[in-house]
Design a protein around this motif. Structure first.
Motif, PDB file in Angstrom:
ATOM      1  N   PHE A 164       0.827  -1.222   0.000  1.00 58.20           N
ATOM      2  CA  PHE A 164       0.000   0.000   0.000  1.00 58.20           C
ATOM      3  C   PHE A 164       0.858   1.268   0.000  1.00 58.20           C
ATOM      4  O   PHE A 164       0.340   2.360   0.166  1.00 58.20           O
ATOM      5  N   GLU A 165       2.173   1.100  -0.155  1.00 55.19           N
ATOM      6  CA  GLU A 165       3.073   2.251  -0.112  1.00 55.19           C
ATOM      7  C   GLU A 165       2.901   3.092  -1.374  1.00 55.19           C
ATOM      8  O   GLU A 165       2.982   2.577  -2.506  1.00 55.19           O
ATOM      9  N   VAL A 166       2.676   4.379  -1.203  1.00 47.26           N
ATOM     10  CA  VAL A 166       2.475   5.277  -2.348  1.00 47.26           C
ATOM     11  C   VAL A 166       3.522   6.382  -2.387  1.00 47.26           C
ATOM     12  O   VAL A 166       3.467   7.249  -3.274  1.00 47.26           O
ATOM     13  N   ASP A 167       4.470   6.362  -1.446  1.00 50.04           N
ATOM     14  CA  ASP A 167       5.545   7.364  -1.446  1.00 50.04           C
ATOM     15  C   ASP A 167       6.685   6.806  -2.285  1.00 50.04           C
ATOM     16  O   ASP A 167       7.282   5.789  -1.927  1.00 50.04           O
ATOM     17  N   PRO A 168       7.010   7.427  -3.436  1.00 50.03           N
ATOM     18  CA  PRO A 168       8.053   6.892  -4.332  1.00 50.03           C
ATOM     19  C   PRO A 168       9.380   6.700  -3.628  1.00 50.03           C
ATOM     20  O   PRO A 168      10.147   5.806  -3.972  1.00 50.03           O
ATOM     21  N   THR A 169       9.662   7.508  -2.644  1.00 46.22           N
ATOM     22  CA  THR A 169      10.964   7.413  -1.969  1.00 46.22           C
ATOM     23  C   THR A 169      11.032   6.210  -1.049  1.00 46.22           C
ATOM     24  O   THR A 169      12.120   5.854  -0.584  1.00 46.22           O
ATOM     25  N   ARG A 170       9.885   5.593  -0.747  1.00 45.74           N
ATOM     26  CA  ARG A 170       9.856   4.476   0.188  1.00 45.74           C
ATOM     27  C   ARG A 170       9.475   3.136  -0.481  1.00 45.74           C
ATOM     28  O   ARG A 170       9.248   2.149   0.202  1.00 45.74           O
ATOM     29  N   LEU A 171       9.363   3.151  -1.822  1.00 46.69           N
ATOM     30  CA  LEU A 171       9.008   1.911  -2.536  1.00 46.69           C
ATOM     31  C   LEU A 171      10.152   0.909  -2.464  1.00 46.69           C
ATOM     32  O   LEU A 171      11.339   1.266  -2.582  1.00 46.69           O
ATOM     33  N   GLU A 172       9.798  -0.330  -2.261  1.00 46.73           N
ATOM     34  CA  GLU A 172      10.800  -1.401  -2.292  1.00 46.73           C
ATOM     35  C   GLU A 172      11.008  -1.891  -3.733  1.00 46.73           C
ATOM     36  O   GLU A 172      10.193  -1.621  -4.624  1.00 46.73           O
ATOM     37  N   HIS A 173      12.045  -2.627  -3.892  1.00 50.44           N
ATOM     38  CA  HIS A 173      12.386  -3.100  -5.235  1.00 50.44           C
ATOM     39  C   HIS A 173      11.277  -3.990  -5.779  1.00 50.44           C
ATOM     40  O   HIS A 173      10.796  -4.899  -5.102  1.00 50.44           O
TER      41      HIS A 173
END
Length: 1566
Positions: A1248-1257
């Motif tokens: 559910f992560e929507v922050d580009p800086t916190r996306l995993e590979h």
């Protein structure tokens, strides 16, 4: 008496008239003037029936007054006033003499009255300042006397003429001959005078002949001016006998005029004698005349030649001018239609006459001694020429020219005045013929005014205010190269006086502006009127000032005001008249006038005229009345009238008070025109009306009047610029006067000291309204029970937990960082209480004490109490010791006297203000100081007064506020019982014994009042169990009272043996015994539980008197209705129950006094506990909505914006959170548990992560956004679809929040609204987001915390995974944005959800409206917390006990308890005193420390199982199956279970619950 003894009655009236003359009673005031006028009118009326008696009496009085010896200027003035009064009364009596009454004995007239009248006429002294007025008044008496008693006067004149015919002396007394100048002369009387003169003229000496010539001329003019019709008829029907006598006298006088000098003396009479012979005048106009008439024709020829300067010299020319003026003047009394020959004669000389008299190059001048006569001659000529031909304006223009001599101006103005005031013949032209010269006359007025003002050194401009701009002609002739001489100044003042009189005579002459524009007309009118205003305060020219006032009064007549500016009369009126008021009041305020009272009277007449004009134009009365100068004038007028109220001149005070009536009348007219309440125009209308009604108290003494004035000033409710400025101006003058009195004292009281006393009283009485002005909040919006907005900023409700720790509300509403003038004034007064000045110290101290105690405005009581408390508190030194000094003792005595007067004096409004500051500390400090006094006699006296003060204090207990009343009263009882001496005082002095018994009596009376309803409260921390300590204290006092009763009995027995000498003492002892029994009754009544065991044994005492005493006490407590319920087993529970009732008590307006006070004073660290306690208690009483309304309303009121609402850790926020937690747990469980389980069961690869800086590979942003959106949609739809399941308690919370954000309550509801119990809504606080506040708070405080932390909220059994937690957190952000009705702007990664957020705004709003738009009825709500745990009650007890003093201070400063009748704080203090302090033991000392006794888990358990709703539990509660007594070996309490009481119960759960509660209760106590 008047009917039976008329002579005696008339004599009594005459005697009273005599005794009340100024020469007998001194300076006249209003009352004596009214009395004198009444006496005068009475005598005038009596004279119509008892003429001789009255005239004889007045003559005697006049003779006695004339013979009095006087010394000093004041006595001379009083003599002059007395003479004028007598002469005026005589003149009116003589003038009113009826024709048919008996003739007064002429001998009496000649011998008594005439000599006295002649005294004033003959002894005329130019240097005497009042001689001219007395001579004029005496002449009027002689004129009236001669009307009906001509023979008496004529006889005196004739006798003197006869005497002079045989007198051989050259210097003879001709005074009696001159009487013919002043007598009433008609045609017949003039004929007799002429005939008598003809007979005796030739035999007279030259001096007598000249006197006759001069007097006959004036007698002729008396006839013409008083009987003009007779003179006119003379030319229509000539009288032979009159002409014959005149012709004979002409011949005699003509033959007398042998030389040029004699001719010059007789020509004026000769022309008059010719005028009396119409036929001769006609005859000599022909070319040829008979010889007997030749001398007449020759006289006329010589007259013309001399006038033209063709012979005879200057002296004859001047005499010819005089004669010709007489001819012209006489001709105006003849109708032109008669075509008399005299008109031809006038036409032949008039041009030469005007050329001679009105020549600016060579002015007519006969010398300084004849200056007045020359002016009079020119005036007669001017008036006559105007009446002969009003359209011949050449001489008019000459006199108007600015280059002409000032004498010409003076003649012109006086002539116009005579034309206006003397125009009783039909053919005389009117003044309107010269109205077109009004501009030049106004210019002359302005020019002369400026010259006079410059010469007197007053450089005030004509316009004092900038509301008008001059457009008209400017004064350009004021550039003086040289300073004006004193002679010039006098001439200009005379001219100015004449101009002012001219305005007074006919204001239209100056106001005529036929061709000017409206603005120019208004400017010229303003210049004229403000110019006159400048003359009013001129002290150097009293007559000019008086005439200016008269002129202004005429200008203010309604019909004249309309001429100020006919195009805009109302607007011009407001502008100009307001300037008049402003300027005059400013001068009066500055005390720059010597005749201030007279000016004030005139000002009252101006106000009357103003109101007449407004009433005449009442439909449009306020048109143009909103300009600044109007408000400034009203303010100045108020200030002026207020300042006159403290004048030592009673007349001035009464006049000022009467002026308030006209202010009220003006307000009535204006309010009717604008259709608004009169109070909007004149806020203090009611008090002003009362002031006006008191102004009729003419016979009131100065002191009584001032007391009445101060009583009314205390009733002034509304601060206005006028009363504020008046107070401050008075304070400045008072400060200077105080310094003057102390630095330059006088030996005896004078007007200066009386004025200082009046000012002090004025400042005391009006000071409250000044204080109110500084405390009035700017906005009259919602004022919840926490006090005004200005006092509420540092509130417990809206600040952080640490901001207000250990703080308390100010007990003085005026306490500010900047000391106010009112505060400085009180400080100065307190310092004067111990003024030690040798001469005036006692006088100052006494007056300050009385004024503070009796006249102080109740609004100043709190400030005074605090200042007295602080002053007495400063007596202590660094070590806490209180040194006894004379100054301190004096201050303490003064304080006691002031406080007793204040409390004794039930002044209107005192109840409202007495309780705004606590007096406990001050009273205790007073007692402690007095205890240390060493002088036996003085100490006893002061203690007695202090005890009397305590008694009065308890009488006013309901109006006073006490922070720790029970503790305070217990302390006072302890101190005052120490002063009860009984027989322990062994003083031998009988006087000291009497004083001691008085002290015993006063002490016991005070103790009786203190003990009424007083639970004994021992000192804390003495290690003794509470009930034991109370019991010991009761025993101490009871024993003291019993000993005192025994003393009384013993002394009474002794007194019986001594006899009469001890009877007074016996009466004292009987009273003391009665007080002692009352004290015992009150003591036992309030402490039955701890005292009955000590007192019951007295009923079986071996001493009969003791048993009788006990029966008296028992009877009294039964009569008082003592409740013996306190002896029951359930007493403690009952008291706790009453405490809960008190805290949840609601006033008529929905206020919660105790609860909201507690909310304001509890430290922030205890807010969580307070929130739990309040919600639990109020919900149990079905009053949760009222609690929420009060809390939320205040939170909304103090919020700066919607963004800050319920965002901080305020008490309101904590209450809301607790409500959501307790009432919403089941709802959240049902709503969120299935949704959350669905989220946590999603596969691991779903993110559910929507922050580009916190996306995993490997994660896809768009896919994550869709995942988040899906769960958010699912949650949101579930939430908005759950409105039917939304708990009713939470609906109440949301509805209350919605209402609070929608509206603000009116700060002060009207009386009618209070009676109807209505909440008046006046303004919307946050109208655009009111429902949004509900949604925002609900998601922020309720739903989102459960979503973000489901494990902590008890919804899930374990914590979600981090990725799920992250999703829940992001989802909560989106839901919060929807609730807040805002889009994402700062967080870039959340912006893609803005479309979703925006699309759901309406859905969310509908959901919020659904759950908040209405509140379910209280009875339909399942009150799950209707059971109150003992833990909550004990917590409440602890919170109230620890904050008792601050609650008292808070309530006393807000006074909200007044709205709920009997003060709840008093009830709370009494209950807390009975309950005693909460018992705290360290947690480590008990094995109960592992239990969380204050948590809500137990309540939640009971709620979940709803045990409290079961009937068997309710029945079980009433059985009291437990009681506790004693302790075990280890010190633990032992509980006894009464099994038989629970035998009827078949279910064990309620029994277990009750067991748990009982144990828990005891644990909390431990």
């Amino acid at each position: 008496m008047a009917a039976h003894k008329p002579v005696e009655w008339v004599q009594a009236v005459i005697t009273r008239f005599d005794e009340q003359l100024p020469i007998k009673v001194g300076h006249q005031n209003t009352h004596s003037k009214v009395s004198t006028d009444h006496n005068k009118e009475c005598l005038i009326n009596i004279s119509k029936y008892k003429f001789s008696l009255v005239i004889s009496g007045l003559t005697t009085i006049l003779k006695n007054v004339n013979n009095m010896r006087i010394f000093g200027e004041a006595s001379e003035k009083n003599l002059y006033l007395s003479q004028l009064i007598i002469l005026d009364t005589l003149e009116k009596c003589l003038a009113g003499q009826s024709k048919d009454c008996l003739r007064l004995d002429e001998t009496m007239l000649v011998k008594q009255l005439l000599p006295e009248i002649c005294h004033f006429i003959h002894t005329y002294r130019e240097a005497h300042q009042h001689a001219a007025e007395l001579r004029a008044s005496a002449s009027a008496v002689l004129f009236s006397l001669s009307c009906n008693n001509f023979n008496a006067v004529f006889s005196r004149i004739s006798t003197r003429l006869q005497e002079l015919t045989v007198c051989s002396e050259d210097n003879v007394d001709v005074h009696d001959i001159e009487l013919m100048q002043y007598i009433n002369v008609d045609c017949c009387k003039l004929k007799r005078l002429l005939q008598e003169t003809v007979l005796k003229f030739r035999a007279l000496k030259k001096a007598a002949q000249l006197a006759v010539i001069n007097s006959l001329e004036k007698a002729f003019w008396n006839w013409v001016e008083n009987y003009p019709d007779e003179f006119t008829m003379l030319y229509q029907r000539p009288q032979t006998d009159m002409a014959e006598a005149a012709e004979k006298l002409f011949d005699l006088v003509d033959s007398f005029a042998e030389s040029a000098k004699r001719k010059a003396a007789v020509w004026p009479l000769l022309i008059i004698l010719l005028i009396l012979c119409p036929e001769i005048t006609h005859t000599i106009s022909k070319d040829t005349v008979e010889e007997s008439k030749a001398n007449k024709k020759l006289f006329l020829d010589n007259l013309r030649k001399a006038l033209a300067g063709q012979g005879g010299g200057k002296q004859l020319m001047e005499s010819a001018a005089i004669a010709c003026v007489k001819l012209c003047k006489a001709s105006t009394y003849i109708n032109w239609e008669d075509h008399s020959t005299i008109f031809l004669l006038v036409q032949s000389i008039v041009m030469d006459l005007k050329t001679l008299l009105f020549n600016p190059v060579k002015p007519f001048w006969r010398g300084t001694s004849s200056q007045n006569a020359d002016v009079e001659l020119m005036v007669d000529c001017f008036v006559s020429c105007f009446r002969i031909n009003p359209h011949n304006n050449q001489h008019f223009k000459v006199c108007l020219a600015s280059s002409s001599p000032s004498t010409f101006h003076f003649v012109l103005v006086n002539s116009l005045h005579r034309i206006i005031t003397n125009s009783h013949l039909d053919w005389w032209p009117k003044i309107d013929a010269v109205y077109h010269y009004s501009g030049e006359l106004r210019f002359m007025f302005s020019d002369t005014l400026n010259r006079v003002v410059q010469s007197t050194g007053t450089h005030a401009p004509l316009r004092m205010t900038p509301s008008l701009t001059f457009i008209g002609k400017k004064t350009t002739s004021l550039k003086f190269k040289e300073k004006a001489t004193e002679q010039d100044t006098r001439s200009y003042k005379c001219l100015l006086l004449a101009l002012v009189k001219l305005i007074h005579a006919d204001p239209k002459l100056m106001l005529h502006n036929p061709v000017k524009q409206a603005s120019e007309i208004q400017s010229s009118t303003a210049e004229l009127i403000t110019g006159l205003v400048q003359l009013v305060p001129l002290n150097t020219t009293t007559q000019l000032s008086q005439e200016a006032m008269e002129a202004l009064l005429v200008l203010h007549q309604p019909e004249t005001i309309e001429l100020w500016n006919p195009d805009a009369p109302i607007e011009t009126f407001w502008d100009i008249s307001s300037q008049v008021l402003f300027l005059i009041c400013r001068k009066l305020i500055g005390q720059q006038m010597v005749n201030r009272t007279e000016v004030l009277k005139w000002l009252r007449e101006i106000l009357i005229c103003r109101n007449k004009f407004l009433l005449k134009n009442k439909e449009c009365a306020t048109m143009g009345g909103g300009i600044p100068i109007c408000r400034q004038a009203q303010t100045k007028l108020e200030v002026c009238l207020y300042l006159f109220l403290w004048s030592p001149d009673t007349e001035a005070v009464l006049v000022a008070m009467s002026c308030f009536r006209h202010l009220c009348e003006e307000a009535d007219i204006r309010s009717a025109a604008d259709e608004v309440p009169v109070q909007t125009i004149l806020p203090n209308y009611a008090t002003f009306s009362e002031l006006a009604s008191v102004s009729t108290m003419i016979g009131t003494g100065r002191s009584t009047l001032q007391k009445r004035v101060m009583a009314l000033l205390r009733r002034i409710e509304h601060p206005t610029p006028g009363n504020i400025e008046a107070w401050e101006d008075t304070y400045a003058k008072w400060d200077q006067s105080t310094k003057q009195i102390l630095n330059f004292p006088k030996n005896k009281a004078d007007d200066g000291q009386q004025e200082w006393i009046n000012m002090t009283g004025f400042l005391c009485a009006l000071g409250g309204v000044c204080l109110q002005q500084r405390n009035t909040p700017g906005l009259a919006t919602y004022s919840p029970p926490m006090g005004p907005l200005s006092d509420r900023k540092p509130s417990m409700i809206s600040v952080g937990p640490g901001d207000m720790t250990n703080s308390a509300p100010s007990s003085c509403p005026s306490s500010t960082s900047i000391e106010t003038p009112v505060s400085r004034f009180l400080d100065r007064l307190l310092s004067l209480l111990v003024c030690g000045h040798d001469r005036v110290g006692l006088h100052v101290r006494t007056n300050v004490k009385d004024l503070l105690g009796l006249e102080l405005s109740p609004a100043l009581y709190p400030m005074l109490f605090n200042k007295l408390k602080n002053s007495i508190g400063k007596f202590s030194d660094a070590q806490g010791q209180v040194p006894i000094t004379d100054a301190n003792t004096q201050f303490v005595e003064q304080t006691i006297a002031i406080m007793k007067n204040l409390l004794d004096n039930h002044t209107e409004g005192s109840s409202e203000h007495l309780g705004q500051a606590s007096i406990e500390t001050m009273m205790l400090n007073l007692v402690r100081y007095v205890r240390g006094l060493t002088n036996v006699v003085h100490a006893i006296q002061v203690k007695t007064k202090l005890c009397q003060l305590v008694e009065v204090m308890m009488e006013r207990r309901d109006d006073l506020s006490f922070c720790q009343e029970m503790k305070f009263r217990n302390k006072m009882v302890e101190y005052l019982t120490d002063w009860v001496m009984g027989t322990s005082n062994q003083a031998a002095d009988d006087d000291i014994k009497c004083l001691t018994r008085d002290l015993d009596q006063a002490s016991m009376e005070a103790v009786v009042s203190l003990l009424a309803g007083l639970p004994l409260q021992p000192e804390e921390g003495d290690g003794v169990e509470l009930m034991e300590a109370k019991s010991q204290l009761f025993l101490k006092y009871f024993t003291l009272f019993m000993n005192l009763l025994n003393d009384c009995s013993e002394v009474e027995d002794e007194g019986q043996t001594v006899g009469g000498r001890k009877r007074g003492m016996s009466r004292r002892l009987a009273s003391l015994r009665h007080c002692t029994i009352l004290a015992m009754s009150n003591l036992l009544n309030a402490n039955v539980d701890s005292g009955l065991m000590h007192s019951i044994g007295l009923g079986y005492h071996k001493d009969l008197q003791t048993r009788a005493t006990f029966m008296e006490v028992l009877t009294k407590i039964l009569q008082q209705g003592t409740e013996f319920d306190t002896l029951a087993e359930t007493v403690l529970a009952d008291r706790f129950e009453r405490l809960v009732e008190l805290v949840t008590m609601m006033g008529d307006q929905g206020e919660l006094p105790i609860a909201m006070a507690l909310a304001n004073v509890v430290p922030g660290s205890q807010w969580d506990e307070l929130a739990r306690v309040l919600v639990t208690l109020f919900d149990s009483r079905h009053l949760l909505y009222q609690l929420l309304w009060n809390m939320f309303s205040k939170e909304v009121e103090l919020a700066d914006s919607m963004q800050t609402l319920f965002r901080g850790n305020s008490l309101a926020s904590k209450i809301m959170t607790f409500c959501f937690k307790v009432y919403g747990a089941a709802y959240l469980q049902k709503l969120l548990e299935p949704l959350l389980r669905g989220v946590i069961s999603t596969p691991e690869h779903i993110s559910f992560e929507v922050d580009p800086t916190r996306l995993e590979h490997g994660e896809n942003l768009e896919e994550n956004q869709r995942n988040l959106l899906q769960i958010t949609e699912r949650f949101f739809q579930a939430i908005i679809g759950s409105s039917s399941d939304f708990p009713p308690q939470l609906r109440s919370v949301c509805h209350c929040l919605y209402q609070a954000t929608c509206h603000s309550l009116l700060n002060k509801a009207t009386l009618k609204e209070k009676k109807e119990n209505k909440k008046a809504v006046v303004s919307q606080r946050f109208p655009q987001n009111s429902i949004g506040a509900v949604g925002s708070a609900m998601f922020l405080r309720f739903i989102n915390p459960a979503i973000v932390s489901p494990y902590e909220a008890g919804i899930l059994d374990k914590k979600p995974l981090p990725r799920v937690e992250r999703g829940l957190k992001l989802m909560s952000k989106i839901l919060q944005s929807i609730a807040n009705h805002v889009l994402f702007t700062k967080e870039e990664h959340m912006r893609p959800f803005n479309d979703f957020v925006k699309s759901n705004f309406d859905s969310a709003r509908r959901f919020f409206l659904d759950i908040a738009s209405d509140s379910p009825p209280s009875d339909s709500v399942n009150h799950s917390l209707s059971f109150i745990s003992d833990g909550n009650v004990l917590a409440l007890h602890r919170l109230l006990w620890n904050n008792q003093e601050r609650i008292g201070q808070y309530l006393s400063s807000n006074r909200d308890h007044k709205a709920v009748g009997r003060r709840p704080f008093d009830k709370m203090a009494t209950l807390l005193a009975y309950l005693g302090p909460p018992e705290h033991k360290p947690v480590a000392d008990t094995h109960w420390s592992s239990l969380n006794l204050t948590s809500s888990k137990f309540e939640e358990f009971m709620t979940r199982h709803q045990v409290h709703e079961k009937e068997e539990f309710k029945a079980l509660k009433t059985l009291n199956i437990f009681y506790q007594a004693g302790t075990s070996k280890t010190g633990n309490p032992v509980f006894y279970y009464v099994a038989r009481r629970s035998a009827t119960s078949g279910d064990v759960d309620p029994v277990l619950k009750d067991t748990d509660l009982t144990c828990k209760h005891r644990c909390c106590n431990q």
